[in-house]
Structures are given as structure tokens and as C-alpha cells.
Design a protein around this motif. Structure first.
Motif, PDB file in Angstrom:
ATOM      1  N   THR A 309      -7.108   2.513 -12.789  1.00  0.00           N
ATOM      2  CA  THR A 309      -6.870   3.863 -13.287  1.00  0.00           C
ATOM      3  C   THR A 309      -8.118   4.723 -13.068  1.00  0.00           C
ATOM      4  OG1 THR A 309      -7.611   3.285 -15.532  1.00  0.00           O
ATOM      5  CG2 THR A 309      -5.251   3.047 -15.044  1.00  0.00           C
ATOM      6  N   THR A 310      -7.908   6.014 -13.072  1.00  0.00           N
ATOM      7  CA  THR A 310      -8.998   6.981 -12.958  1.00  0.00           C
ATOM      8  C   THR A 310      -8.955   7.880 -14.180  1.00  0.00           C
ATOM      9  OG1 THR A 310      -8.845   6.973 -10.539  1.00  0.00           O
ATOM     10  CG2 THR A 310      -9.981   8.832 -11.567  1.00  0.00           C
ATOM     11  N   ASN A 311      -9.963   7.810 -15.010  1.00  0.00           N
ATOM     12  CA  ASN A 311      -9.996   8.567 -16.268  1.00  0.00           C
ATOM     13  C   ASN A 311      -8.754   8.303 -17.120  1.00  0.00           C
ATOM     14  OD1 ASN A 311     -12.424   9.763 -15.490  1.00  0.00           O
ATOM     15  ND2 ASN A 311     -11.398  11.498 -14.531  1.00  0.00           N
ATOM     16  N   GLY A 312      -8.252   7.062 -17.036  1.00  0.00           N
ATOM     17  CA  GLY A 312      -7.070   6.685 -17.818  1.00  0.00           C
ATOM     18  C   GLY A 312      -5.745   7.017 -17.140  1.00  0.00           C
ATOM     19  N   TRP A 313      -5.780   7.553 -15.924  1.00  0.00           N
ATOM     20  CA  TRP A 313      -4.565   7.918 -15.198  1.00  0.00           C
ATOM     21  C   TRP A 313      -4.329   6.937 -14.058  1.00  0.00           C
ATOM     22  CZ3 TRP A 313      -1.549  11.945 -16.878  1.00  0.00           C
ATOM     23  CH2 TRP A 313      -2.136  12.859 -17.770  1.00  0.00           C
ATOM     24  N   LEU A 314      -3.100   6.462 -13.969  1.00  0.00           N
ATOM     25  CA  LEU A 314      -2.683   5.602 -12.868  1.00  0.00           C
ATOM     26  C   LEU A 314      -1.860   6.433 -11.893  1.00  0.00           C
ATOM     27  CD1 LEU A 314      -1.983   2.890 -11.431  1.00  0.00           C
ATOM     28  CD2 LEU A 314      -0.061   2.686 -13.032  1.00  0.00           C
ATOM     29  N   ALA A 346       4.569  14.605  -3.467  1.00  0.00           N
ATOM     30  CA  ALA A 346       4.293  14.744  -4.901  1.00  0.00           C
ATOM     31  C   ALA A 346       3.563  13.507  -5.397  1.00  0.00           C
ATOM     32  CB  ALA A 346       5.594  14.938  -5.683  1.00  0.00           C
ATOM     33  N   VAL A 347       2.618  13.709  -6.282  1.00  0.00           N
ATOM     34  CA  VAL A 347       1.894  12.609  -6.923  1.00  0.00           C
ATOM     35  C   VAL A 347       2.108  12.726  -8.420  1.00  0.00           C
ATOM     36  CG1 VAL A 347      -0.355  11.534  -7.312  1.00  0.00           C
ATOM     37  CG2 VAL A 347       0.166  12.534  -5.082  1.00  0.00           C
ATOM     38  N   TYR A 348       2.400  11.583  -9.052  1.00  0.00           N
ATOM     39  CA  TYR A 348       2.717  11.558 -10.491  1.00  0.00           C
ATOM     40  C   TYR A 348       1.725  10.679 -11.250  1.00  0.00           C
ATOM     41  CZ  TYR A 348       7.491  13.271  -9.336  1.00  0.00           C
ATOM     42  OH  TYR A 348       8.568  13.990  -8.903  1.00  0.00           O
ATOM     43  N   PRO A 349       0.546  11.161 -11.583  1.00  0.00           N
ATOM     44  CA  PRO A 349      -0.361  10.360 -12.402  1.00  0.00           C
ATOM     45  C   PRO A 349       0.259  10.027 -13.765  1.00  0.00           C
ATOM     46  CG  PRO A 349      -1.527  12.176 -11.367  1.00  0.00           C
ATOM     47  CD  PRO A 349      -0.070  12.429 -11.162  1.00  0.00           C
ATOM     48  N   LEU A 350       0.116   8.779 -14.162  1.00  0.00           N
ATOM     49  CA  LEU A 350       0.650   8.271 -15.424  1.00  0.00           C
ATOM     50  C   LEU A 350      -0.498   7.837 -16.311  1.00  0.00           C
ATOM     51  CD1 LEU A 350       2.768   6.865 -17.366  1.00  0.00           C
ATOM     52  CD2 LEU A 350       2.578   4.872 -15.842  1.00  0.00           C
ATOM     53  N   PRO A 377      -4.997  21.095 -11.532  1.00  0.00           N
ATOM     54  CA  PRO A 377      -4.573  20.271 -10.393  1.00  0.00           C
ATOM     55  C   PRO A 377      -4.365  21.107  -9.123  1.00  0.00           C
ATOM     56  CG  PRO A 377      -3.420  19.595 -12.379  1.00  0.00           C
ATOM     57  CD  PRO A 377      -4.183  20.831 -12.730  1.00  0.00           C
ATOM     58  N   PRO A 378      -4.978  20.712  -8.002  1.00  0.00           N
ATOM     59  CA  PRO A 378      -4.883  21.486  -6.756  1.00  0.00           C
ATOM     60  C   PRO A 378      -3.575  21.205  -6.010  1.00  0.00           C
ATOM     61  CG  PRO A 378      -6.358  19.622  -6.463  1.00  0.00           C
ATOM     62  CD  PRO A 378      -5.933  19.591  -7.891  1.00  0.00           C
ATOM     63  N   GLY A 462      -9.203  11.850  -3.237  1.00  0.00           N
ATOM     64  CA  GLY A 462     -10.106  11.535  -4.336  1.00  0.00           C
ATOM     65  C   GLY A 462     -11.143  12.594  -4.629  1.00  0.00           C
ATOM     66  N   SER A 463     -11.093  13.728  -3.913  1.00  0.00           N
ATOM     67  CA  SER A 463     -12.067  14.795  -4.169  1.00  0.00           C
ATOM     68  C   SER A 463     -11.725  15.589  -5.434  1.00  0.00           C
ATOM     69  CB  SER A 463     -12.179  15.733  -2.966  1.00  0.00           C
ATOM     70  OG  SER A 463     -10.913  16.265  -2.603  1.00  0.00           O
ATOM     71  N   TRP A 464     -10.517  15.363  -5.991  1.00  0.00           N
ATOM     72  CA  TRP A 464     -10.167  15.876  -7.323  1.00  0.00           C
ATOM     73  C   TRP A 464      -9.531  14.737  -8.102  1.00  0.00           C
ATOM     74  CZ3 TRP A 464      -5.828  15.987 -10.368  1.00  0.00           C
ATOM     75  CH2 TRP A 464      -5.885  16.792 -11.523  1.00  0.00           C
ATOM     76  N   THR A 465      -9.903  14.601  -9.347  1.00  0.00           N
ATOM     77  CA  THR A 465      -9.312  13.573 -10.205  1.00  0.00           C
ATOM     78  C   THR A 465      -8.882  14.199 -11.529  1.00  0.00           C
ATOM     79  OG1 THR A 465     -11.507  12.987 -11.071  1.00  0.00           O
ATOM     80  CG2 THR A 465     -10.655  11.680  -9.217  1.00  0.00           C
ATOM     81  N   PRO A 466      -7.796  13.707 -12.123  1.00  0.00           N
ATOM     82  CA  PRO A 466      -7.338  14.269 -13.392  1.00  0.00           C
ATOM     83  C   PRO A 466      -8.293  13.932 -14.529  1.00  0.00           C
ATOM     84  CG  PRO A 466      -5.953  12.412 -12.731  1.00  0.00           C
ATOM     85  CD  PRO A 466      -6.898  12.653 -11.618  1.00  0.00           C
TER      86      PRO A 466
END
Length: 473
Positions: A309-314, A346-350, A377-378, A462-466
């Protein structure tokens, strides 16, 4: 999870007991515990999206004529509002778009899908086969806004198509046209989108260009229209599951890439084009594989927990929508919810846990998501953050708000940053515009980025992360 582990342990003990009892048996068809159960788990995971799709299809098409959320096979489902809060058909519904979809059987005859000129309205029409593979996408990013017509053809179809009709080939007879049209949810925008929805059409190839009245659907009064699809899938015992999978594979055949697994599945009685034959297994092995549904579910949950996960987002920037032969990932994705898009669409971070690594719980804590100025989000289309219960359904709340998105008018901090408040009680009138109501219990979050930017800043590279959801002080 304790229940699942306990059930699996009990079943494993039963298997050991049976092994001792049957050790002197001269049964020659026994594969052995590891091979029989291992192959059965592989087959279970392989078939999970196909069975999930089939139950979702039944739940959405088990009507004689179209209504607000259903339509018979081969007819358009035109949802006129966001999904109702008590709609538990398909997990992880959104409150950004109006679903415009259809379930098709193209095993005998192609279907022709007509998409109208969409003006400058964002839309996305992925077309998925029975194994949840996205094999065609119509959208501004892929095909533009102008009117389009497609003939969706099934396995082995050959023939001629009318001029102006583009062929898209499905590897399976079952097809899900899962269209979404962006809508702000205002009465005026609902009206505008309804006018576009009414111009979509689906007809059999033989009726294209002719007057066509679709026949009424056949209704199965015994089918469960209320229980969530995932619960119905997970409730199937192994014999019912494999019997259904074998029947579905008759019109939804495996691909050439599936050949190694198909060869192994034959040893447990699963042969494409044939009925399930449990006699391929010995008595002991047939008893042993009864544990497989629970074991496969544990495997899917374990795989989910192992994802970074990234900052708690998968989230996934590759490998989903076009799954290939990664059957465990494909099964896990469909466990979370069927109908995944490709990452470039589309990307769906969970997020299932907060910044401390604990489950979200609105009874115990308040949470905040902080966006620095200019760091939303960009995307080229739109983004949103939706709150669900642990089963991925909307949570009823006093202001009927299920998400925050770019169409909201946020209250900004002095430095231009924005704080979103995720909590059960209002943060106060001065902050309510940024409030996403949470239940007094567990919940999860899903972020949506439609048409994510492909150059920095971008979630794709990966240049932007939630940002993380943190406990508010």
C-alpha cells in the motif's frame, strides 16, 4: 476472519480423519490430498469471476421488462439515478456516473451496440468477457466522442457485418457492457444524461437496421434477487460451484493461455464442454475438496493483505482489467467487486486501514484527509472519494452524501489546502461542505481517478500518490 480460519481448521481435521479411515482403501483414483485440494483451489480461483459474473447477470436480468435497475438479457439497463443506498447487487457502486449497461449472450449470434454522439460528456464503455477481461473500451481517451457502432461477436463467429459496424471479439458467450456516463446528480444534469442514455441501443445482428421489439425476459421466481452477489458466490458448496462452472464453460471456453490449468482441472472432473464429473476423484479426494471454498477465500484475503500500500491505499497501475493468467489476482479483484477497468482508463485506490494501520471505525475515531494546494488527484476526467461499509456498499447517513469529489465546493484553509472530514457526527456548520459521513462502526474508502494523467504528476508512474487518512485530533 477468525470464523474462516476456524472453519478451515475443522474441515482440515475432518480430512485427516477420513485419510486415516480410508488409508487401507484400494481406491485407485485418489490423487492425494495435496494434489486434489491444490488443483481444486486453482480451479475455484479460476472460475470465481465467471461465477460472480453469472450471478450478477442473473440478478440484473431476472425481469420481464426493464425497470430502474434491471433489464432482460440483451436489453439496455439505463439507471436514471445513482444506485440506491440499499442496492446490494454489485459491490462498490459509484455516485459519479449513471450506469448504462447490458448483459449479452453472443454464443449464437452477435449483438450490435450503438453509442450516440456524446458531445463533450465524459463516458466510458468497457466491454468485458465472462472472465472479467476488458477486451474493448469506448471512451474519449480511446475512441473519441462521436457516434460509434460495434458488433460484439462470440467465440468462433464468422460472417459479414454491415458497413460502418466495427467488430469486437469476445472470447466468451457471456458479455457485460458496463457503461458509465458522468453526471453531477442535479435534476438538470440527470435530464441531460437521460437523453443520451435513451440513444444507446443493443440489438441482435439479424435485427440491425430493422424495426426491433425485444422479447420479454424469462423470470425465475426462485432466484435470490436481494442477497449480495459475493455472498451468494461464497455460499456455494464445492459440488454446486464446480457444477455451475462446468456448465458455464460450455459457452465461455478457456483461452489457449489457460491450457496448463485446463489440463490439471481435468483430473478433478472439470473438462471444458462437459458436465462436472466428480467420479474422476476418489471418495477420499471428493471429501477433501469440500474444504476448498473456505481455503480459496482465505487465499484471496491473504493475497489482498500481502499487497503493498501507499499511504494506506492499495491500487494497481498494471495487471488489472487485462488479467492474463494471474488467476489469484483476478479472483481477488472480483471478490472486491466485479467490473474492473484498465489502469489507463481508471484507477481505484482502496483504503481499509488508517495511517496507523488500524481498521477505520467511526464509533471510536474521527479521520481527516489533507490535500495540499493544487494536489487533488490528477485526472483528465474526474475524481472522487467514496465511503462504504466493509461489504463495499453505501452507508445510509443523515445528509445522503456517499462521496466527495471535484464537483464539491470545498472550504479551503488559509494556505489553499483542503481537509476532508470522515466521521460519524458533523464537524460543524463551517466544515460540513468537506464532511463525508461515516457510520458508527467499520468502513472502507475507495478513491476513483477516471482518465488519470499519463505524465507527471500521475498516479500511473508514481509521481503523485494519494494522501493518508489520519485520525483527527
Amino acid at each position: 476472519m477468525k470464523f474462516i480460519k476456524g472453519a478451515a481448521l475443522c474441515l482440515a481435521l475432518l480430512v485427516v480423519t477420513l485419510f486415516v479411515a480410508c488409508s487401507s482403501s484400494k481406491e485407485t483414483k485418489t490423487l492425494g490430498l495435496e494434489e486434489a485440494v491444490g488443483t481444486a483451489i486453482e480451479a475455484y480461483l479460476y472460475g470465481y469471476p465467471l461465477i460472480t459474473f453469472d450471478i450478477a447477470r442473473q440478478q440484473q436480468t431476472n425481469v420481464a421488462v426493464p425497470d430502474a435497475e434491471h433489464a432482460p438479457m440483451g436489453q439496455m439497463i439505463r439507471m436514471r439515478t445513482y444506485p440506491a443506498v440499499d442496492n446490494h447487487c454489485c459491490a462498490a457502486p459509484n455516485a459519479d456516473t449513471l450506469y448504462t449497461e447490458a448483459w449479452l449472450d453472443v454464443s449464437k449470434e452477435p449483438s450490435v451496440l450503438s453509442i450516440p454522439d456524446m458531445g463533450n460528456r465524459y463516458y466510458i464503455i468497457p466491454i468485458l468477457d465472462g472472465y472479467s477481461e476488458v477486451f474493448s473500451v469506448a471512451s474519449p481517451a480511446t475512441t473519441g466522442y462521436k457516434a460509434q457502432t460495434y458488433a460484439i461477436t462470440g467465440p468462433g463467429w464468422t460472417g459479414r457485418l454491415p458497413p460502418g459496424v466495427t467488430q469486437v471479439k469476445s472470447a466468451t458467450g457471456m458479455v457485460w457492457v458496463l457503461g458509465r456516463i458522468y453526471c453531477t446528480g442535479t435534476p438538470e444534469d440527470y435530464t441531460a444524461v437521460h437523453a443520451l442514455q435513451d440513444k444507446f441501443s443493443i440489438v441482435p445482428l439479424g435485427s440491425y437496421g430493422k424495426p426491433y421489439t425485444p422479447p420479454p425476459g424469462q423470470v425465475d421466481s426462485n432466484f435470490d434477487m436481494k442477497t449480495a452477489v459475493r455472498k451468494q458466490v461464497d455460499a456455494l458448496d464445492i459440488d454446486a460451484y464446480f457444477t455451475r462452472l462446468a456448465e458455464l464453460m460450455k459457452t465461455n471456453p478457456p483461452t489457449a493461455a489457460d491450457a496448463p490449468l485446463v489440463a490439471r482441472m481435468a483430473s478433478i472432473g472439470l473438462i471444458p464442454g462437459q458436465d462436472y464429473d466428480p467420479s474422476k476423484l476418489g471418495v477420499f479426494d471428493r471429501e477433501a475438496i469440500k474444504a476448498v471454498p473456505k481455503l480459496a477465500l482465505v487465499k484471496m484475503v491473504k493475497l489482498l493483505k500481502e499487497q503493498e500500500t501507499t499511504n494506506g491505499w492499495l491500487y494497481f497501475t498494471s495487471g488489472v482489467g487485462n488479467w492474463g493468467t494471474d488467476y489469484p489476482l483476478r479472483a481477488m479483484g472480483n471478490m472486491l467487486g466485479p467490473g474492473w477497468n484498465r489502469p489507463q482508463d481508471a484507477v481505484y485506490p482502496l483504503s481499509q486501514k488508517d495511517a496507523k494501520g488500524d481498521d477505520y471505525n467511526g464509533a471510536d475515531h474521527k479521520y481527516k484527509i489533507h490535500f495540499e494546494k493544487g494536489q487533488f488527484p490528477p485526472v483528465k476526467a474526474f475524481w472522487s472519494i467514496t465511503l462504504y461499509d466493509p461489504d463495499f456498499f453505501f452507508v445510509p447517513n443523515s445528509i445522503n452524501r456517499y462521496e466527495l469529489s471535484q464537483r464539491n465546493k470545498f472550504i479551503t484553509n488559509k494556505d489553499g489546502s483542503v481537509d476532508m472530514y470522515l466521521q460519524a457526527e458533523s464537524p460543524g456548520k463551517g466544515k460540513e461542505a468537506n464532511w463525508l459521513p461515516a457510520p458508527k462502526g467499520k468502513f472502507v474508502l475507495v478513491m476513483r481517478l477516471y482518465w488519470p494523467t499519463s505524465t507527471p504528476p500521475s498516479i500511473l508512474d508514481g509521481s503523485w500518490t494519494p494522501p493518508a487518512a489520519t485520525r483527527a485530533q
